[in-house]
Design a protein around this motif. Structure first.
Motif, PDB file in Angstrom:
ATOM      1  N   ASP A 140      30.914 -16.294   8.249  1.00  0.00           N
ATOM      2  CA  ASP A 140      31.885 -15.384   7.647  1.00  0.00           C
ATOM      3  C   ASP A 140      31.265 -13.998   7.505  1.00  0.00           C
ATOM      4  OD1 ASP A 140      33.473 -17.644   7.370  1.00  0.00           O
ATOM      5  OD2 ASP A 140      32.895 -17.980   5.279  1.00  0.00           O
ATOM      6  N   LEU A 141      32.007 -12.970   7.912  1.00  0.00           N
ATOM      7  CA  LEU A 141      31.512 -11.600   7.747  1.00  0.00           C
ATOM      8  C   LEU A 141      31.624 -11.202   6.279  1.00  0.00           C
ATOM      9  CD1 LEU A 141      30.517  -8.882   8.772  1.00  0.00           C
ATOM     10  CD2 LEU A 141      32.887  -8.281   9.299  1.00  0.00           C
ATOM     11  N   ARG A 142      30.483 -10.781   5.739  1.00  0.00           N
ATOM     12  CA  ARG A 142      30.448 -10.356   4.335  1.00  0.00           C
ATOM     13  C   ARG A 142      29.798  -8.996   4.241  1.00  0.00           C
ATOM     14  NH1 ARG A 142      27.988 -13.882  -0.780  1.00  0.00           N
ATOM     15  NH2 ARG A 142      29.156 -12.786  -2.426  1.00  0.00           N
ATOM     16  N   LEU A 143      30.466  -8.074   3.579  1.00  0.00           N
ATOM     17  CA  LEU A 143      29.942  -6.726   3.430  1.00  0.00           C
ATOM     18  C   LEU A 143      28.925  -6.691   2.304  1.00  0.00           C
ATOM     19  CD1 LEU A 143      33.212  -4.631   3.813  1.00  0.00           C
ATOM     20  CD2 LEU A 143      31.687  -5.526   5.573  1.00  0.00           C
ATOM     21  N   LEU A 144      27.801  -6.027   2.572  1.00  0.00           N
ATOM     22  CA  LEU A 144      26.751  -5.917   1.563  1.00  0.00           C
ATOM     23  C   LEU A 144      27.132  -4.860   0.540  1.00  0.00           C
ATOM     24  CD1 LEU A 144      23.619  -5.971   3.896  1.00  0.00           C
ATOM     25  CD2 LEU A 144      24.612  -7.869   2.640  1.00  0.00           C
ATOM     26  N   SER A 145      26.946  -5.183  -0.712  1.00  0.00           N
ATOM     27  CA  SER A 145      27.230  -4.217  -1.770  1.00  0.00           C
ATOM     28  C   SER A 145      25.953  -3.727  -2.451  1.00  0.00           C
ATOM     29  CB  SER A 145      28.159  -4.842  -2.829  1.00  0.00           C
ATOM     30  OG  SER A 145      27.579  -6.029  -3.359  1.00  0.00           O
ATOM     31  N   SER A 146      24.817  -4.311  -2.086  1.00  0.00           N
ATOM     32  CA  SER A 146      23.553  -3.914  -2.699  1.00  0.00           C
ATOM     33  C   SER A 146      22.998  -2.677  -2.002  1.00  0.00           C
ATOM     34  CB  SER A 146      22.544  -5.062  -2.597  1.00  0.00           C
ATOM     35  OG  SER A 146      22.337  -5.436  -1.244  1.00  0.00           O
ATOM     36  N   ASP A 147      22.016  -2.038  -2.638  1.00  0.00           N
ATOM     37  CA  ASP A 147      21.374  -0.858  -2.065  1.00  0.00           C
ATOM     38  C   ASP A 147      20.496  -1.255  -0.886  1.00  0.00           C
ATOM     39  OD1 ASP A 147      22.578   0.554  -4.039  1.00  0.00           O
ATOM     40  OD2 ASP A 147      20.759   0.901  -5.220  1.00  0.00           O
ATOM     41  N   SER A 148      20.328  -0.307   0.017  1.00  0.00           N
ATOM     42  CA  SER A 148      19.374  -0.491   1.116  1.00  0.00           C
ATOM     43  C   SER A 148      17.965  -0.277   0.572  1.00  0.00           C
ATOM     44  CB  SER A 148      19.662   0.519   2.229  1.00  0.00           C
ATOM     45  OG  SER A 148      18.635   0.494   3.207  1.00  0.00           O
ATOM     46  N   PRO A 149      17.031  -1.201   0.806  1.00  0.00           N
ATOM     47  CA  PRO A 149      15.690  -1.051   0.245  1.00  0.00           C
ATOM     48  C   PRO A 149      14.938   0.118   0.867  1.00  0.00           C
ATOM     49  CG  PRO A 149      15.750  -2.885   1.782  1.00  0.00           C
ATOM     50  CD  PRO A 149      17.163  -2.426   1.602  1.00  0.00           C
ATOM     51  N   PRO A 150      14.001   0.711   0.122  1.00  0.00           N
ATOM     52  CA  PRO A 150      13.233   1.833   0.677  1.00  0.00           C
ATOM     53  C   PRO A 150      12.195   1.357   1.682  1.00  0.00           C
ATOM     54  CG  PRO A 150      12.438   1.274  -1.509  1.00  0.00           C
ATOM     55  CD  PRO A 150      13.641   0.409  -1.267  1.00  0.00           C
ATOM     56  N   ARG A 151      11.680   2.317   2.430  1.00  0.00           N
ATOM     57  CA  ARG A 151      10.604   2.031   3.390  1.00  0.00           C
ATOM     58  C   ARG A 151       9.466   3.014   3.141  1.00  0.00           C
ATOM     59  NH1 ARG A 151      11.068   2.402  10.010  1.00  0.00           N
ATOM     60  NH2 ARG A 151       8.842   2.251  10.464  1.00  0.00           N
ATOM     61  N   PRO A 152       8.258   2.517   2.893  1.00  0.00           N
ATOM     62  CA  PRO A 152       7.147   3.435   2.645  1.00  0.00           C
ATOM     63  C   PRO A 152       6.732   4.178   3.913  1.00  0.00           C
ATOM     64  CG  PRO A 152       6.361   1.176   2.704  1.00  0.00           C
ATOM     65  CD  PRO A 152       7.851   1.101   2.757  1.00  0.00           C
ATOM     66  N   THR A 153       6.300   5.400   3.745  1.00  0.00           N
ATOM     67  CA  THR A 153       5.867   6.220   4.877  1.00  0.00           C
ATOM     68  C   THR A 153       4.534   5.720   5.407  1.00  0.00           C
ATOM     69  OG1 THR A 153       7.012   8.146   3.994  1.00  0.00           O
ATOM     70  CG2 THR A 153       5.268   8.555   5.591  1.00  0.00           C
ATOM     71  N   SER A 154       4.434   5.628   6.724  1.00  0.00           N
ATOM     72  CA  SER A 154       3.158   5.284   7.355  1.00  0.00           C
ATOM     73  C   SER A 154       2.742   6.323   8.389  1.00  0.00           C
ATOM     74  CB  SER A 154       3.247   3.906   8.025  1.00  0.00           C
ATOM     75  OG  SER A 154       4.228   3.904   9.047  1.00  0.00           O
ATOM     76  N   ARG A 155       3.704   7.096   8.879  1.00  0.00           N
ATOM     77  CA  ARG A 155       3.394   8.077   9.931  1.00  0.00           C
ATOM     78  C   ARG A 155       4.099   9.396   9.628  1.00  0.00           C
ATOM     79  NH1 ARG A 155       5.782   9.693  14.818  1.00  0.00           N
ATOM     80  NH2 ARG A 155       4.279  10.330  16.428  1.00  0.00           N
ATOM     81  N   LEU A 156       3.323  10.476   9.708  1.00  0.00           N
ATOM     82  CA  LEU A 156       3.859  11.817   9.527  1.00  0.00           C
ATOM     83  C   LEU A 156       3.676  12.605  10.813  1.00  0.00           C
ATOM     84  CD1 LEU A 156       2.184  11.006   6.681  1.00  0.00           C
ATOM     85  CD2 LEU A 156       3.204  13.160   5.949  1.00  0.00           C
ATOM     86  N   GLU A 157       4.540  13.589  11.020  1.00  0.00           N
ATOM     87  CA  GLU A 157       4.442  14.489  12.156  1.00  0.00           C
ATOM     88  C   GLU A 157       4.421  15.926  11.651  1.00  0.00           C
ATOM     89  OE1 GLU A 157       7.689  13.741  14.755  1.00  0.00           O
ATOM     90  OE2 GLU A 157       6.887  11.848  15.516  1.00  0.00           O
ATOM     91  N   LEU A 158       3.506  16.703  12.208  1.00  0.00           N
ATOM     92  CA  LEU A 158       3.409  18.114  11.860  1.00  0.00           C
ATOM     93  C   LEU A 158       2.975  18.877  13.109  1.00  0.00           C
ATOM     94  CD1 LEU A 158       3.424  20.399   9.731  1.00  0.00           C
ATOM     95  CD2 LEU A 158       1.036  19.828   9.241  1.00  0.00           C
ATOM     96  N   ALA A 159       3.794  19.795  13.544  1.00  0.00           N
ATOM     97  CA  ALA A 159       3.469  20.625  14.703  1.00  0.00           C
ATOM     98  C   ALA A 159       3.459  22.080  14.261  1.00  0.00           C
ATOM     99  CB  ALA A 159       4.476  20.400  15.823  1.00  0.00           C
ATOM    100  N   PHE A 160       2.453  22.831  14.700  1.00  0.00           N
ATOM    101  CA  PHE A 160       2.283  24.207  14.216  1.00  0.00           C
ATOM    102  C   PHE A 160       1.557  25.023  15.282  1.00  0.00           C
ATOM    103  CE2 PHE A 160      -0.983  21.360  12.558  1.00  0.00           C
ATOM    104  CZ  PHE A 160      -2.137  21.917  13.086  1.00  0.00           C
ATOM    105  N   THR A 161       1.592  26.326  15.075  1.00  0.00           N
ATOM    106  CA  THR A 161       0.808  27.269  15.876  1.00  0.00           C
ATOM    107  C   THR A 161      -0.036  28.100  14.915  1.00  0.00           C
ATOM    108  OG1 THR A 161       2.440  27.424  17.659  1.00  0.00           O
ATOM    109  CG2 THR A 161       0.896  29.236  17.432  1.00  0.00           C
ATOM    110  N   LEU A 162      -1.348  28.078  15.112  1.00  0.00           N
ATOM    111  CA  LEU A 162      -2.266  28.863  14.298  1.00  0.00           C
ATOM    112  C   LEU A 162      -2.585  30.160  15.035  1.00  0.00           C
ATOM    113  CD1 LEU A 162      -4.682  25.996  13.190  1.00  0.00           C
ATOM    114  CD2 LEU A 162      -2.989  27.165  11.773  1.00  0.00           C
ATOM    115  N   PRO A 163      -2.619  31.293  14.327  1.00  0.00           N
ATOM    116  CA  PRO A 163      -2.913  32.575  14.985  1.00  0.00           C
ATOM    117  C   PRO A 163      -4.379  32.654  15.407  1.00  0.00           C
ATOM    118  CG  PRO A 163      -2.638  32.882  12.625  1.00  0.00           C
ATOM    119  CD  PRO A 163      -2.276  31.464  12.915  1.00  0.00           C
ATOM    120  N   ALA A 164      -4.613  33.101  16.638  1.00  0.00           N
ATOM    121  CA  ALA A 164      -5.963  33.093  17.202  1.00  0.00           C
ATOM    122  C   ALA A 164      -6.852  34.186  16.621  1.00  0.00           C
ATOM    123  CB  ALA A 164      -5.882  33.239  18.720  1.00  0.00           C
TER     124      ALA A 164
END
Length: 425
Positions: A140-164
């Motif tokens: 039987d299809l049942r719609l979830l009424s509870s919150d979606s659980p969080p996910r801890p961060t494991s990977r970050l992305e950072l792209a930049f240009t440093l002045p020479a």
């Protein structure tokens, strides 16, 4: 004999009118399939079974056949309104009995189960643990009424240009509280712990005296994190502890490309939140960063964690996959709508309320996913209209009425002939 023949014609015309009336009454019924009255002649045998001079004995109703043609698909904009474009039936569970329907006007009941107006529950294929396959048993299809659980961060992305052309800071050593002890800092990336609480990761860039070389210090909520650049050495005399918050060296080629770290990744080690959540173990990906020009530029940030989310909407794809969409951007697959088809749909037994059940004449039901085999696709936010063509039904009504009148006139003629015979002297 003539009286009975005319009576059978009147009865047949009346049945035709009844079928037409039922079609017209259901002209706006969702998923309704128009019916057609089918007749056969009645022929009596002679005493010796000879038929070359036999006269028919009237007509009889042999079948009221529903025509399972495609109805028009009308847009409603309501996510749980479903229409089948092509062959097949929605598979429903009515108190443990399997029934079928083309009417897709579904809604959740008080317990979250998706049902038709009569309470029959829509059947779906259960998703696998990772939500990528739908080959489990029907449920039987049942719609979830509870919150979606969080996910801890494991990977970050950072792209930049440093002045020479940047010079070393005027103040040493590095102190995040003193803007003169570093050259630039990132705008901060929000990361999430296992409880869904946000924390801010910041990178500070310090130019060294060596050409094309920088130091980067990483902090989370103002707390330095171990970049792994100065690990502990327990065999030294005396033992050397790990340096917490020690910088990571960034080196660029003479053309401005990042050459160290070679894989473009910085191990941020672990961070222990004060919220009671588990430790965060994270890596910072800076691949693609460069050293060009005269201005600092941060052009990409990202991370793979998220906070808890509230249910926003239900979305159903053409393949019938039901997704719960949450405010944190997560889509959770709840199942895939199961469609059923038969070798002989006209052999199905009508149960009323837009429902049919299988019979021996319909053949064995074939259950599958939308778009597979001979099954159609599902359109969400739409309903299949009745297949009744009102103009055609009005013409049928006039035809049946004429047939009724003609047979009634035949009955009157037979009566007149009988009266004439009786009055012969």
């Amino acid at each position: 004999m003539g009286f009975n023949t005319s009576l059978s014609g009147i009865s047949a015309a009346n049945a035709d009118l009844n079928v037409t009336a039922n079609n017209i009454a259901n002209v706006n019924t969702v998923g309704f399939k128009e019916s057609r009255a089918e007749f056969a002649d009645v022929l009596n045998s002679t005493g010796y079974g000879l038929r070359n001079n036999a006269i028919g004995s009237g007509v009889r109703l042999t079948n009221v056949a529903q025509q399972f043609s495609q109805g028009n698909i009308d847009q409603t904009g309501r996510s749980l309104d479903l229409a089948i474009e092509g062959e097949g039936f929605f598979t429903l569970n009515m108190n443990g009995t399997r029934v079928y329907s083309r009417a897709g006007n579904f809604q959740p009941d008080k317990n979250g189960y998706v049902t038709n107006p009569q309470g029959a529950r829509l059947q779906v294929y259960s998703p696998s643990a990772d939500g990528t396959r739908f080959d489990g048993a029907l449920a039987d299809l049942r719609l979830l009424s509870s919150d979606s659980p969080p996910r801890p961060t494991s990977r970050l992305e950072l792209a930049f240009t440093l002045p020479a052309n940047t010079k070393e800071p005027t103040i040493t050593p590095f102190d995040p509280a003193s803007s003169n002890s570093y050259n630039f800092s990132s705008g901060g990336i929000t990361v999430f712990d296992s409880l869904g609480v946000g924390h801010v990761q910041t990178s500070y860039f310090v130019k060294t005296a060596t050409p094309n070389e920088w130091e980067v210090y990483n902090f989370v909520d103002g707390v330095p994190v171990n970049n792994g650049s100065v690990p502990a050495d327990p065999d030294a005399t005396p033992p050397v502890p790990a340096v917490i918050g020690a910088p990571t060296l960034l080196q660029f080629s003479d053309s401005g490309a990042l050459v160290s770290p070679t894989d473009g990744k910085i191990n941020l080690g672990t961070f222990t939140p004060s919220t009671g959540a588990g430790q965060l173990t994270m890596n910072l990906d800076i691949s693609g960063s460069t050293q060009y020009g005269e201005k600092f530029n941060q052009y990409n940030t990202g991370q793979d964690g998220y906070a808890s989310g509230k249910l926003n909407e239900i979305n159903i794809s053409e393949q019938g996959v039901v997704y719960a969409r949450y405010s944190n951007g997560v889509d959770t697959a709840l199942g895939q709508v199961a469609l059923t088809n038969f070798n002989n749909p006209q052999g199905l037994l009508s149960q009323g309320n837009n429902l049919w059940s299988e019979t021996y004449a319909s053949g064995t039901p074939r259950v599958g996913a939308p778009g597979s085999s001979d099954l159609g696709q599902v359109q969400a936010g739409s309903l299949e209209a009745s297949t009744v063509d009102l103009t055609q039904q009005l013409v049928n009504m006039i035809t049946a009425q004429r047939n009724f009148q003609a047979n009634a006139q035949m009955l009157s003629t037979q009566d007149q002939i009988t009266q004439t015979v009786i009055n012969i002297r």
